[in-house]
Design an enzyme around this catalytic site. Structure first.
Site, PDB file in Angstrom:
ATOM      1  N   GLU A  53      -7.720  -4.897   9.070  1.00 34.86           N
ATOM      2  CA  GLU A  53      -6.410  -4.595   9.644  1.00 34.86           C
ATOM      3  C   GLU A  53      -6.593  -3.827  10.957  1.00 34.86           C
ATOM      4  OE1 GLU A  53      -3.914  -2.188   7.122  1.00 34.86           O
ATOM      5  OE2 GLU A  53      -2.150  -2.468   8.408  1.00 34.86           O
ATOM      6  N   TYR A  70       0.840  -1.205   0.000  1.00 37.08           N
ATOM      7  CA  TYR A  70       0.000   0.000   0.000  1.00 37.08           C
ATOM      8  C   TYR A  70       0.882   1.265   0.000  1.00 37.08           C
ATOM      9  CZ  TYR A  70      -4.642  -2.117   1.065  1.00 37.08           C
ATOM     10  OH  TYR A  70      -5.836  -2.792   1.019  1.00 37.08           O
ATOM     11  N   SER A 106       6.144  -4.687   5.055  1.00 34.89           N
ATOM     12  CA  SER A 106       6.598  -5.687   6.040  1.00 34.89           C
ATOM     13  C   SER A 106       6.813  -7.038   5.368  1.00 34.89           C
ATOM     14  CB  SER A 106       5.560  -5.870   7.150  1.00 34.89           C
ATOM     15  OG  SER A 106       5.351  -4.673   7.819  1.00 34.89           O
TER      16      SER A 106
END
Ligand SMILES: Cc1cc2nc3c(=O)[nH]c(=O)nc-3n(C[C@H](O)[C@H](O)[C@H](O)COP(=O)(O)OP(=O)(O)OC[C@H]3O[C@@H](n4cnc5c(N)ncnc54)[C@H](O)[C@@H]3O)c2cc1C
Length: 392
Positions: A243, A127, A160
């Site tokens: 999330e 993102y 990540s």
């Protein structure tokens, strides 16, 4: 309001506790109590154990192999896992999983979901970009249509575990017309595709779980588009809901509190311990009360149907608590015996973290006020909701 657990939840908690005691690998538990991050192998092995038990995906519908747990049961599982030193569910399972179930084609569901629940594929989230974090709709990674492919060029950052990943779900710009959000599409990108370069970024704690991803004319088959072209923002927001819903971090807070209790009760070379100091006792009591209040707020919000900025309030509260607790652990880390200290968790011997691990953990947890929407952005959401300012 009665927030006590019903008999089914009490029974479920006992079942989870029993399962964790017999099935969680000792090395994984030890890492948790030592404040060491699990590596990819640890997480994949643990996920396979959960999958075998039928507990692979708490937020998925049963049709796709989900647990069918209530929200309370999900919280119980999370809390018990943390208190056993275990890790939280790998986030991608509760991010791309629900998205594919809601927006994916049958072919995408059949291809990706059975592999995801066993972590045969590792996913990362593409993102954020340089200049597009809080203001995500300003992202600039371009995807141009070329026959039955998109050709993707741009850069993602803070991705990540990108260097562990087989796949990335990414937001890309397919149109520059109209409002910024209107030209975004959601693509599934094979990380082995030619044109992808991943650079690990060392975090403030010295760990290398973050990365930047460069995409140079990467060809992505159109069948990997999720939902419709230029409708990716709808998908992105749906995923962000999953999330953020996990960000109350109650299990993590309770684990830190228990670890802090153990550290503070461990005698140093002179036989004294932090918990004997009145000033520290007071800080500990304040933290304990805050964790209890956080739990009650979470349960109250879950039992109410009132709409509002709940996720934002819970996220901010949980983030600040994690930071407060990690800071208090730092205060306990200078005893001469820290790192050599053992204590008991139930019937199990626990090796407590050494001062270096406590310091790294303190630094690492600066992240919780940044990811999944910064504290300031959450405050904006709360203010807009409470003050009635129209959201943009
Ligand atoms: C550990 C970690 C893991 C991450 N993992 C991923 C990942 O896997 N995939 C991914 O895509 N991204 C990931 N991120 C990125 C994360 O989503 C962004 O860092 C976050 O959205 C903030 O964006 P930014 O870093 O660009 O900061 P900016 O948006 O530039 O913000 C900088 C500062 O300005 C403040 N600010 C910005 N806008 C406003 C405003 N309107 N009002 C008030 N204050 C404002 C912010 O609060 C912040 O303090 C991760 C980040 C961290 C720390």
């Amino acid at each position: 309001m009665d927030l006590s657990e019903n008999p089914q939840d009490v029974e479920f908690r006992l079942e989870v506790r029993q399962f964790l005691a017999t099935h969680m690998p000792a090395a994984l538990r030890a890492k948790g109590f030592a404040l060491q991050k699990p590596d990819k192998n640890d997480l994949v092995s643990w996920q396979r154990i959960l999958f075998e038990k039928g507990w692979g995906a708490p937020a998925w519908s049963k049709e796709f192999g989900g647990t069918g747990w209530s929200v309370n049961q999900q919280l119980i599982f999370e809390e018990e896992t943390f208190l056993n030193g275990g890790p939280r569910y790998v986030p991608q399972i509760n991010m791309i999983g629900p998205v594919l179930q809601r927006f994916g084609t049958k072919a995408q569901q059949d291809r990706f979901l059975p592999r995801l629940i066993k972590l045969e594929d590792w996913w990362c989230q593409g993102y954020s970009e340089p200049g597009a974090g809080s203001d995500l709709t300003s992202l600039r990674t371009q995807a141009r249509r070329d026959g039955d492919h998109y050709v993707v060029t741009g850069q993602k950052i803070w991705t990540s575990t990108a260097h562990w990943a087989d796949w990335m779900f990414a937001l890309v710009r397919t149109s520059n017309e109209g409002k910024a959000a209107a030209g975004i599409s959601f693509l599934l990108i094979d990380m082995k595709s030619p044109g992808i370069r991943v650079n690990a970024i060392k975090g403030i704690d010295g760990a290398g779980t973050l990365a930047e991803v460069f995409l140079d004319e990467v060809r992505v088959p159109c069948e990997n588009l999720v939902h419709e072209e230029n409708q990716g923002w709808t998908v992105a927001k749906y995923l962000l809901g999953f999330e953020r819903s996990g960000q109350a971090a109650l299990g993590q807070c309770k684990f830190f509190l228990e670890l802090l209790r153990m550290l503070a009760n461990t005698p140093d070379g002179t036989g004294a311990c932090m918990m004997q100091q009145q000033g520290f006792q007071q800080k500990f009591a304040e933290a304990e009360i805050s964790v209890m209040a956080h739990e009650w707020t979470l349960l109250r919000m879950l039992s109410s149907t009132a709409a509002g900025p709940q996720f934002s309030m819970l996220k901010n509260c949980g983030a600040l608590l994690q930071q407060q607790l990690s800071k208090l652990m730092l205060e306990c880390s200078n005893t001469p015996t820290s790192g050599e200290s053992k204590t008991k968790n139930g019937s199990q011997d626990i090796q407590l973290p050494d001062s270096a691990a406590i310091a790294k953990n303190y630094l690492d947890f600066r992240k919780v006020t940044i990811f999944a929407g910064t504290t300031e952005i959450q405050k904006n959401i709360i203010a807009k909701s409470l003050l009635g300012t129209p959201s943009n």
